[in-house]
Design an enzyme around this catalytic site. Structure first.
Site, PDB file in Angstrom:
ATOM      1  N   GLY A   9       0.825  -1.202   0.000  1.00 27.76           N
ATOM      2  CA  GLY A   9       0.000   0.000   0.000  1.00 27.76           C
ATOM      3  C   GLY A   9       0.849   1.236   0.000  1.00 27.76           C
ATOM      4  O   GLY A   9       2.064   1.170  -0.224  1.00 27.76           O
ATOM      5  N   ASN A  10       0.230   2.368   0.240  1.00 26.49           N
ATOM      6  CA  ASN A  10       0.971   3.634   0.298  1.00 26.49           C
ATOM      7  C   ASN A  10       0.351   4.534   1.356  1.00 26.49           C
ATOM      8  O   ASN A  10      -0.681   4.213   1.931  1.00 26.49           O
ATOM      9  CB  ASN A  10       1.013   4.299  -1.082  1.00 26.49           C
ATOM     10  CG  ASN A  10      -0.358   4.654  -1.591  1.00 26.49           C
ATOM     11  OD1 ASN A  10      -1.020   5.554  -1.074  1.00 26.49           O
ATOM     12  ND2 ASN A  10      -0.835   3.934  -2.601  1.00 26.49           N
TER      13      ASN A  10
END
Ligand code: CTP
Ligand code: CA
Length: 230
Positions: free
Chosen positions: A33-34
């Protein structure tokens, strides 16, 4: 005190905004993810609704945020889900804004069961495949008269400054407007304030003063209004 009345200058416009960060699964419990909070995309959707637009918000993962009043919200997780939702919504939109932080890559395979560590097996290596460039696809597929807005979070490096990278990205993506944030040193990600530049396909470049995400959203919609109401 009553909040200052906003112009209803987006009345009758159908806008689609993407927000948040996508997640790419590795196995049933893990993902890549980020750090996108989703706040900028939500602010864009909220301000657009306040200014009279018919708003669809395609929301990937965000911190806890309240749904923008008056917007239709569709929740997605992976880049591929975001892609499908954006193409469907963009077909009938006057304005499309890609504020989401889309994963550039996804794990080439998704384990059906939780990945286990083992003393007699080598540690795993994650192989990545490239995700589709949704913004570039939306530009290529856009109906006549639709305005497309992209975002770019850039750092300068040995190949060029933030603005040089952003100008190249605007050309490469083919969108009408590119909102450029300088990142690094705790800027933009997970913070309340945003600033940067607004680059237009006609070569116009305007600085966006450091301010709230709602103020940045207002500057973006101001630029969109002058694009679509010519
Ligand atoms: N974007 C997209 N699909 C992707 C990646 C990015 O639609 N697979 C959109 C983002 O939502 C943003 C714009 O493209 O509006 C720019 O994203 P950015 O990550 O800055 O650009 P990239 O083309 O992915 O280039 P980089 O290699 O610098 O990450
Ligand atoms: Ca990227």
């Amino acid at each position: 005190a009553e909040p200052a009345a906003l112009p209803r200058d987006l009345d009758g416009l159908k806008v689609v905004v993407s927000a948040g960060g996508t997640r790419e699964p590795l196995d049933p419990v893990r993902y890549l993810g980020n750090r996108s909070s989703g706040k900028q995309g939500y602010a864009l959707a909220r301000v657009a609704a306040q200014r009279g637009a018919d708003v669809t918000l395609v929301a990937a993962h965000t911190v806890a945020l309240s749904e923008p009043a008056g917007a239709r919200v569709e929740h997605v997780s992976t880049a591929e889900e975001l892609r499908v939702a954006m193409h469907a919504a963009a077909e009938v939109a006057d304005v499309v804004v890609m504020a989401a932080a889309v994963a550039d890559f996804r794990p080439a395979s998704r384990a059906e069961h939780k990945i286990k560590k083992s003393d007699d097996q080598p540690d795993p290596t994650i192989v990545l495949d490239r995700n589709a460039d949704i913004l570039a696809e939306l530009v290529a597929a856009r109906p006549e008269g639709q305005a497309v807005v992209g975002f770019a979070a850039e750092t300068g490096d040995e190949h060029g400054s933030v603005l040089e990278h952003a100008r190249a990205k605007l050309k490469r993506k083919g969108c009408d407007l590119l909102v450029v944030n300088a990142v690094g040193d705790g800027k933009a990600f997970e913070v309340e304030d945003n600033g940067g530049w607004l680059l237009a396909a006609d070569g116009t470049e305007r600085p966006i003063p450091l301010g709230s995400k709602a103020q940045l959203a207002a500057a973006v919609w101001d630029a969109v209004v002058s694009l679509v109401k010519r």
